[in-house]
Design an enzyme around this catalytic site. Structure first.
Site, PDB file in Angstrom:
ATOM      1  N   HIS A  27     -11.317  -3.924 -12.885  1.00  0.00           N
ATOM      2  CA  HIS A  27     -12.382  -3.807 -13.900  1.00  0.00           C
ATOM      3  C   HIS A  27     -12.680  -5.207 -14.435  1.00  0.00           C
ATOM      4  CE1 HIS A  27     -12.149   0.637 -14.163  1.00  0.00           C
ATOM      5  NE2 HIS A  27     -10.884   0.428 -13.835  1.00  0.00           N
ATOM      6  N   ASP A  57      -5.707  -1.745 -10.453  1.00  0.00           N
ATOM      7  CA  ASP A  57      -6.416  -1.088 -11.562  1.00  0.00           C
ATOM      8  C   ASP A  57      -6.411  -2.023 -12.780  1.00  0.00           C
ATOM      9  OD1 ASP A  57      -7.839   0.634 -13.165  1.00  0.00           O
ATOM     10  OD2 ASP A  57      -6.246   2.123 -13.370  1.00  0.00           O
TER      11      ASP A  57
HETATM   12 ZN   LIG Z   1      -9.338   5.111 -12.785  1.00  0.00          ZN
END
Ligand SMILES: [Zn+2]
Length: 427
Positions: A64, A307
């Site tokens: 992200h 992640d």
């Molecule tokens: Zn996720």
């Protein structure tokens, strides 16, 4: 013409089934034959890699980067720096930005911004549904034309199976894999930690493993029905591993990835209410950790990823229930996986570890990366597999510090990251 030779390293190139000590040449940003260097008039840079592993540039397909919209957590520039410091030459960013990456102009913005500011390759994904709301499909054809490498609603999960079926069918038509954050909203409700002993003892709402397994099962059925790839992101539960194992044995195009926190920690860690142990899916039991380790060992789970989910300090420094999910991971994941999978548990060797970070994601996303073949882009990661070091969050390149691994002593890390023949980071 620019030329570099990396000397005397152990070249591990799983795409070409190569594992030997040799010199690796790079000319004008591409991997070259050593003979191409010989007639070289201009200066040739030499890198001494004795004792080091020379690997294809690592790929993290679950990151992200928070831009556009949340640059107080991370920017594309700072996230790319964190990636380089972790040994990654290519990162795949998730679409839960603001605006959401559900349209070609946001994808174009991300690509332009990455081209201007990022020192590693940044590949965007597009959303499956408009605004990741799970109600109406995004224009998947236009996203494909805009250059996304996959579609996903990561952070969210499409609950309507018929809508998901249509997404998978469109994705197949345009040749994009589908990635899914597996979470059944009805089963999970407002759960924040693994449902079990610790959630009961601490009085925190439970997130049952079945909430993941139900959607993994749905994805297996749809991958079979549509004959197309669905990749389950951040697999956390033993039942998910069993389902994926059985489906892969039947030839279904289902795959799964593992994040380091899901094998480094269990839900026991939440007893101090530290929000750096709050992630989605949550930390689970030792039985789940053991099942994931077996899934990695027998190739049921084929991809490693972080992640990487940066959040600002003020956002995480609230009550456990109210804190956002997720931790930063780019700068610790390689070391954690090396230490846990290779050194401590001996579940895989370092060749397979590199394959899970290069060949496997490149194959799933159809990337022109993850190989040291002559003529390939010279993206290379130099790794010292035995180097002992201590994680210090205040030394992170990431703009955020939300990591539960501060102070951990780990063995192994990247020491130099090269993108298109240029060193972009060095220890
Ligand atoms: Zn996720």
């Amino acid at each position: 013409m620019s030329a570099t030779v990396i000397r005397n390293g152990r070249v591990i190139d799983p795409a070409n089934k190569r594992d030997e000590v040799l010199d690796l040449a790079m000319v004008d940003g591409k991997i070259a034959e050593k003979s191409q260097i010989k007639g070289q008039k201009s200066e040739v840079e030499t890198v001494d890699a004795k004792g080091l592993i020379v690997a294809p540039g690592l790929i993290d397909m679950h990151v992200h980067l928070r831009e556009p919209g949340f640059s107080h957590k991370e920017t594309i520039e700072s996230g790319a720096r964190a990636a380089a410091a972790g040994g990654f030459t290519t990162i795949v960013c998730m679409p839960n930005t603001s605006p959401a990456a559900d349209n070609p102009s946001t994808i174009a913005w991300i690509k332009d911004h990455a081209a201007e500011t990022a020192r590693v390759n940044v590949l965007p994904t597009g959303a499956i549904s408009k605004n990741l709301a799970g109600e109406e499909l995004a224009s998947i054809g236009s996203l494909a034309e805009a250059g996304v490498v996959a579609i996903t609603d990561d952070g969210h999960c499409i609950q309507n199976h018929e809508l998901m079926r249509r997404a998978v069918e469109y994705a197949r038509m345009v040749g994009l894999p589908v990635l899914d954050h597996c979470q059944d909203y009805n089963l999970v409700g407002n759960g924040v930690v693994n449902e079990g002993y610790w959630s009961t003892l601490l009085g925190l709402p439970g997130w049952p493993a079945a909430g993941e397994e139900a959607i993994v099962m749905r994805n297996i059925l749809l991958a079979n029905l549509c004959d197309h790839s669905i990749h389950c992101q951040h697999v956390s539960a033993a039942g998910s591993v069993r389902l994926i194992r059985e489906a892969r044995a039947r030839g279904i195009k289902i795959s799964g990835e593992v994040c380091p926190h899901h094998i480094a920690l269990t839900d026991e860690a939440i007893q101090n209410f530290d929000t750096n142990y709050k992630m989605n899916p949550p930390l689970r039991s030792q039985l789940d950790v053991d099942a994931i380790l077996e899934g990695i060992a027998d190739r049921t789970l084929s991809i490693l990823a972080s992640d990487h989910a940066p959040h600002a300090g003020f956002e995480k420094e609230v009550e456990f229930d109210a804190a956002p999910f997720g931790i930063v991971g780019l700068e610790t994941e390689l070391a954690l996986f090396l230490d846990l999978l290779v050194h401590k548990h001996g579940k895989i060797d370092i060749v397979r570890l590199i394959e899970m970070y290069t060949v496997e994601p490149a194959k799933l996303l159809k990337l022109d990366a993850g190989t040291l073949s002559v003529g390939a882009k010279a993206d290379v990661t130099l790794i010292d597999p035995g180097l002992e070091w201590t994680v210090k969050i205040d030394k992170f390149e990431s703009a955020s510090r939300n990591s539960p691994f501060d102070g951990w002593k780990l063995r192994g890390r990247a020491v130099r990251t090269i993108v298109a023949g240029e060193t972009v980071w060095q220890l």
